[in-house]
Design an enzyme around this catalytic site. Structure first.
Site, PDB file in Angstrom:
ATOM      1  N   SER A 146      42.841  32.388 -12.281  1.00 55.02           N
ATOM      2  CA  SER A 146      42.751  31.098 -11.594  1.00 55.02           C
ATOM      3  C   SER A 146      42.865  31.259 -10.081  1.00 55.02           C
ATOM      4  O   SER A 146      42.184  30.570  -9.321  1.00 55.02           O
ATOM      5  CB  SER A 146      43.828  30.145 -12.119  1.00 55.02           C
ATOM      6  OG  SER A 146      43.569  29.792 -13.465  1.00 55.02           O
ATOM      7  N   ASP A 147      43.730  32.166  -9.638  1.00 56.47           N
ATOM      8  CA  ASP A 147      43.815  32.455  -8.211  1.00 56.47           C
ATOM      9  C   ASP A 147      42.478  32.969  -7.679  1.00 56.47           C
ATOM     10  O   ASP A 147      41.992  32.523  -6.637  1.00 56.47           O
ATOM     11  CB  ASP A 147      44.891  33.523  -7.953  1.00 56.47           C
ATOM     12  CG  ASP A 147      46.293  32.943  -7.866  1.00 56.47           C
ATOM     13  OD1 ASP A 147      46.429  31.769  -7.480  1.00 56.47           O
ATOM     14  OD2 ASP A 147      47.247  33.668  -8.175  1.00 56.47           O
ATOM     15  N   LEU A 148      41.904  33.928  -8.384  1.00 60.75           N
ATOM     16  CA  LEU A 148      40.679  34.560  -7.911  1.00 60.75           C
ATOM     17  C   LEU A 148      39.506  33.594  -7.938  1.00 60.75           C
ATOM     18  O   LEU A 148      38.736  33.506  -6.969  1.00 60.75           O
ATOM     19  CB  LEU A 148      40.372  35.790  -8.769  1.00 60.75           C
ATOM     20  CG  LEU A 148      39.107  36.577  -8.398  1.00 60.75           C
ATOM     21  CD1 LEU A 148      39.185  37.074  -6.965  1.00 60.75           C
ATOM     22  CD2 LEU A 148      38.898  37.736  -9.350  1.00 60.75           C
TER      23      LEU A 148
END
Length: 388
Positions: free
Chosen positions: A167-169
């Site tokens: 999700s961060d990426l």
């Protein structure tokens, strides 16, 4: 040759991973990124158990090519310095909790008054409104709440997070796209704009193309580990030397190719496996047949045999294998020299440009490393002193 974003001035108020990853992408393409940290520093500097020279390796992995300063945004002098930097910036990126920028006088509405060309990218966990707006968000929480974990894992394991901060990426990459899109629009209109993105929305977006499947059937794709609900075979199999190999046959053509590579031509016409629907209806039998065959040779032997016929497959490689692969060494690894951490390798930007190549020219900044050059003498001259 020059870099594509040379001269672009980016004011980076982000911390942890998703924001810094986005600004690193801009910095790799030549943007002059000033990373602004609170006096205690980005929490990622102390995240994880492994550090180099006092900084966490996670921080060192995603903050290259940036100049770094510290500002206390709760003080009048810090707010004044931040506004002065924003007045000369092309892009501002922040991932504070909703409401914080308004408290410290750095909201988009306030900054566009002094810089109408500013592109203001705001990254949140759950958006700016609604019951979840101000709750803390980290990658694993977003994976859980977005539905990503419901399609990762096996019936035995239950829902699992991915092995990397997906999700961060995903949010970082979509945010970078949004910033570049707004820059293109500014070329036509002469005006900046606000770009909003939440980790939740980016993660739900990443469920594509399963969105249409869910709309058409009302069914959540089942937890199937390395298998696929609509393709057989689509799985990993153990080889004679206890390694794993990933196999996919997207249609009957590639099923026939796989059978040739396996030396098992009889499976092409076996009524249990001859068509896609037959293989789906006999999933366990198909997997059992293939498991028995793959267990007769080593991974290296299967690699040679399947490559020769053009099968869709891949050895499940270990990290030492990945990071010692000659292509990886030659094209994707870059050694950085850091004043406190010493030397360490990072993964290079994978984008290849023929005329405006990406570059890694600076190690991640130490805390407040560029305070003197950027803040001394007034922030108005800070952007003229960039060396990226």
């Amino acid at each position: 040759m020059t870099t594509a974003l040379k001269g672009l001035k980016v004011l980076d108020f982000t911390q942890m991973m998703t924001g810094p990853m986005a600004t690193m992408m801009l910095a790799d393409s030549g943007a002059d990124v000033i990373k602004v940290e609170q006096p205690e520093g980005d929490p990622f500097r102390k995240s994880g158990e492994t550090t180099l020279g006092g900084d966490g390796v996670f921080f060192l992995a995603i903050n290259r090519n940036k100049r770094g300063i510290t500002l206390d945004l709760k003080s009048d002098s810090g707010k004044e310095a931040a506004r002065a930097l924003a007045a000369g910036a092309d892009v501002l990126v922040e991932n504070f909790r909703p409401g914080f920028t308004e408290k410290v006088g750095l909201s988009y509405e306030e900054l566009r008054e002094i810089n109408p060309r500013l592109i203001y990218c705001s990254i949140t966990g759950f958006g700016h409104s609604g019951p979840d707006a101000k709750r803390p968000a980290l990658d694993q929480i977003i994976q859980a709440m977005s539905g990503l974990m419901q399609i990762t894992g096996t019936p035995e394991s239950g829902p699992l997070k991915t092995g990397f901060p997906f999700s961060d990426l995903a949010t970082a990459l979509i945010a970078t796209t949004g910033i570049l899109t707004a820059m293109h629009a500014r070329e036509r209109t002469g005006e900046g704009q606000r770009v909003d993105l939440s980790m939740m929305d980016a993660s739900i977006f990443s469920l594509v193309p399963r969105d249409v499947y869910f709309d058409a059937t009302g069914k959540t794709p089942p937890l199937m580990g390395n298998e696929h609900w609509d393709i057989v075979p689509n799985n990993t199999y153990k080889t004679l030397d206890d390694r794993d190999i990933m196999i996919i046959t997207i249609n009957d053509k590639f099923w026939h190719i796989l059978c040739e590579g396996l030396g098992a031509s009889q499976l092409k016409t076996d009524p249990r496996f001859a068509t896609k629907n037959a293989r789906l209806n006999n999933r366990q039998a198909c997997d059992a047949e293939l498991a028995e065959i793959f267990a007769t040779r080593t991974l290296a032997e299967w690699d040679q045999a399947l490559s020769a016929v053009g099968a869709i497959y891949g050895p499940v490689r270990t990290w030492p294998e990945v990071f010692s692969d000659q292509h990886t060494v030659d094209n994707l690894l870059k050694t950085l020299e850091h004043p406190k951490a010493g030397t360490f390798k990072v993964i290079n930007n994978p984008l290849q440009f023929s005329a405006t190549p990406n570059e890694i020219v600076m190690a991640p900044p130490t805390l407040g490393q560029h305070n003197d050059t950027i803040l001394t003498g007034g922030c108005g001259t800070a952007w003229q002193s960039g060396n990226v």
